[in-house]
Write a protein that holds these residues in place. Structure first.
Motif, PDB file in Angstrom:
ATOM      1  N   ILE A  74       0.876  -1.174   0.000  1.00  0.00           N
ATOM      2  CA  ILE A  74       0.000   0.000   0.000  1.00  0.00           C
ATOM      3  C   ILE A  74       0.906   1.214   0.000  1.00  0.00           C
ATOM      4  N   THR A  75       0.376   2.332  -0.398  1.00  0.00           N
ATOM      5  CA  THR A  75       1.232   3.506  -0.448  1.00  0.00           C
ATOM      6  C   THR A  75       1.582   3.973   0.947  1.00  0.00           C
ATOM      7  N   ARG A  76       2.545   4.862   1.000  1.00  0.00           N
ATOM      8  CA  ARG A  76       2.956   5.366   2.313  1.00  0.00           C
ATOM      9  C   ARG A  76       1.783   6.007   3.007  1.00  0.00           C
ATOM     10  N   PHE A  77       1.620   5.734   4.257  1.00  0.00           N
ATOM     11  CA  PHE A  77       0.492   6.228   5.014  1.00  0.00           C
ATOM     12  C   PHE A  77       0.882   7.493   5.755  1.00  0.00           C
ATOM     13  N   ILE A  78      -0.059   8.020   6.457  1.00  0.00           N
ATOM     14  CA  ILE A  78       0.196   9.193   7.277  1.00  0.00           C
ATOM     15  C   ILE A  78       0.372   8.731   8.718  1.00  0.00           C
ATOM     16  N   GLU A  79       1.570   8.826   9.243  1.00  0.00           N
ATOM     17  CA  GLU A  79       1.823   8.488  10.648  1.00  0.00           C
ATOM     18  C   GLU A  79       1.396   9.696  11.464  1.00  0.00           C
ATOM     19  N   LEU A  80       0.158   9.674  11.898  1.00  0.00           N
ATOM     20  CA  LEU A  80      -0.447  10.831  12.549  1.00  0.00           C
ATOM     21  C   LEU A  80       0.318  11.309  13.768  1.00  0.00           C
ATOM     22  N   PHE A  81       0.904  10.388  14.509  1.00  0.00           N
ATOM     23  CA  PHE A  81       1.583  10.765  15.737  1.00  0.00           C
ATOM     24  C   PHE A  81       2.809  11.644  15.480  1.00  0.00           C
ATOM     25  N   ASN A  82       3.416  11.525  14.282  1.00  0.00           N
ATOM     26  CA  ASN A  82       4.611  12.300  13.968  1.00  0.00           C
ATOM     27  C   ASN A  82       4.324  13.772  13.691  1.00  0.00           C
ATOM     28  N   PHE A  83       3.087  14.107  13.381  1.00  0.00           N
ATOM     29  CA  PHE A  83       2.752  15.489  13.054  1.00  0.00           C
ATOM     30  C   PHE A  83       2.580  16.332  14.311  1.00  0.00           C
ATOM     31  N   LYS A  84       2.819  17.610  14.162  1.00  0.00           N
ATOM     32  CA  LYS A  84       2.518  18.543  15.245  1.00  0.00           C
ATOM     33  C   LYS A  84       1.011  18.507  15.467  1.00  0.00           C
ATOM     34  N   SER A  85       0.592  18.761  16.698  1.00  0.00           N
ATOM     35  CA  SER A  85      -0.820  18.591  17.053  1.00  0.00           C
ATOM     36  C   SER A  85      -1.745  19.440  16.190  1.00  0.00           C
ATOM     37  N   LEU A  93      -1.413  20.378  12.980  1.00  0.00           N
ATOM     38  CA  LEU A  93      -1.571  19.748  11.670  1.00  0.00           C
ATOM     39  C   LEU A  93      -2.371  18.455  11.795  1.00  0.00           C
ATOM     40  N   ARG A  94      -2.101  17.691  12.840  1.00  0.00           N
ATOM     41  CA  ARG A  94      -2.840  16.443  13.081  1.00  0.00           C
ATOM     42  C   ARG A  94      -4.336  16.728  13.228  1.00  0.00           C
ATOM     43  N   GLU A  95      -4.665  17.766  13.979  1.00  0.00           N
ATOM     44  CA  GLU A  95      -6.075  18.151  14.147  1.00  0.00           C
ATOM     45  C   GLU A  95      -6.706  18.554  12.825  1.00  0.00           C
ATOM     46  N   THR A  96      -5.967  19.301  12.025  1.00  0.00           N
ATOM     47  CA  THR A  96      -6.474  19.728  10.708  1.00  0.00           C
ATOM     48  C   THR A  96      -6.757  18.517   9.827  1.00  0.00           C
ATOM     49  N   LEU A  97      -5.818  17.577   9.785  1.00  0.00           N
ATOM     50  CA  LEU A  97      -6.007  16.373   8.973  1.00  0.00           C
ATOM     51  C   LEU A  97      -7.219  15.567   9.431  1.00  0.00           C
ATOM     52  N   LEU A  98      -7.325  15.347  10.735  1.00  0.00           N
ATOM     53  CA  LEU A  98      -8.451  14.574  11.249  1.00  0.00           C
ATOM     54  C   LEU A  98      -9.780  15.289  11.021  1.00  0.00           C
ATOM     55  N   GLN A 104     -10.437  17.316   8.489  1.00  0.00           N
ATOM     56  CA  GLN A 104     -10.737  17.167   7.063  1.00  0.00           C
ATOM     57  C   GLN A 104     -11.242  15.757   6.749  1.00  0.00           C
ATOM     58  N   ILE A 105     -10.676  14.777   7.412  1.00  0.00           N
ATOM     59  CA  ILE A 105     -11.126  13.400   7.193  1.00  0.00           C
ATOM     60  C   ILE A 105     -12.562  13.233   7.677  1.00  0.00           C
ATOM     61  N   THR A 106     -12.861  13.697   8.886  1.00  0.00           N
ATOM     62  CA  THR A 106     -14.226  13.541   9.401  1.00  0.00           C
ATOM     63  C   THR A 106     -15.226  14.327   8.567  1.00  0.00           C
ATOM     64  N   GLU A 107     -14.842  15.490   8.090  1.00  0.00           N
ATOM     65  CA  GLU A 107     -15.740  16.298   7.258  1.00  0.00           C
ATOM     66  C   GLU A 107     -16.034  15.620   5.922  1.00  0.00           C
ATOM     67  N   SER A 108     -15.068  14.892   5.403  1.00  0.00           N
ATOM     68  CA  SER A 108     -15.256  14.282   4.076  1.00  0.00           C
ATOM     69  C   SER A 108     -16.030  12.967   4.132  1.00  0.00           C
ATOM     70  N   LEU A 109     -16.108  12.356   5.313  1.00  0.00           N
ATOM     71  CA  LEU A 109     -16.819  11.077   5.424  1.00  0.00           C
ATOM     72  C   LEU A 109     -18.331  11.275   5.497  1.00  0.00           C
ATOM     73  N   LYS A 110     -19.050  10.378   4.856  1.00  0.00           N
ATOM     74  CA  LYS A 110     -20.501  10.338   4.985  1.00  0.00           C
ATOM     75  C   LYS A 110     -20.831   9.805   6.380  1.00  0.00           C
ATOM     76  N   PRO A 111     -22.089   9.971   6.826  1.00  0.00           N
ATOM     77  CA  PRO A 111     -22.474   9.356   8.098  1.00  0.00           C
ATOM     78  C   PRO A 111     -22.154   7.857   8.071  1.00  0.00           C
ATOM     79  N   GLU A 112     -21.572   7.375   9.145  1.00  0.00           N
ATOM     80  CA  GLU A 112     -21.149   5.974   9.272  1.00  0.00           C
ATOM     81  C   GLU A 112     -20.007   5.612   8.315  1.00  0.00           C
ATOM     82  N   GLY A 113     -19.405   6.623   7.658  1.00  0.00           N
ATOM     83  CA  GLY A 113     -18.283   6.367   6.758  1.00  0.00           C
ATOM     84  C   GLY A 113     -17.093   5.811   7.518  1.00  0.00           C
ATOM     85  N   LYS A 114     -16.285   4.987   6.853  1.00  0.00           N
ATOM     86  CA  LYS A 114     -15.151   4.340   7.509  1.00  0.00           C
ATOM     87  C   LYS A 114     -13.850   5.077   7.260  1.00  0.00           C
TER      88      LYS A 114
END
Length: 130
Positions: free
Chosen positions: A56-67, A69-74, A76-86
């Protein structure tokens, strides 16, 4: 990959560990574990983060990011998911478990010991109202 390619991968990791993300490319067993919980008949869109090599392609190691940026990424992920999205991700530790549980419902965490380094696959769902 040939042994020469593994050596090159390791050299790149040594030069820039945060950018490469892993000592060795991820294995097929990790990729299989990640897609195991996907209900393919219900999926219309999949987004993959990062670019790289391995099963699989390189993933995002969330723990390595400053808090911040980590919050921004998370967010954006939650905003892009549909209800019950995985949201399915792997991490090399359980350090993000508490943080992810604030944003998602964690359905399960699988351990993939044969990957190097060993990895945890988080299978999460979007919480209602987020």
């Amino acid at each position: 990959m040939t042994s020469n390619q593994y050596v090159m991968f390791l050299q790149r990791f040594i030069k820039n560990p945060k950018r490469v993300g892993s000592v060795l490319p991820s294995l097929r067993s990790l990729a299989s574990k990640m897609v195991q919980s996907v209900s393919w008949e219900d999926v219309s869109t999949i987004a993959e983060f990062g670019s790289g090599t391995g099963a699989i392609t390189r993933f995002i190691e969330l723990f390595n990011f400053k808090s911040e940026l980590r919050e921004t990424l998370l967010h954006q992920i939650t905003e892009s998911l549909k209800p019950e999205g995985k949201f399915i991700a792997f991490q090399y530790s359980l350090q993000m478990k508490k943080h992810l549980s604030e944003k998602f419902i964690i359905d399960k965490i699988d351990f993939v010991p044969l990957n190097f380094p060993p990895a945890f696959v988080y299978t999460c769902r979007k919480k209602e109202g987020i």
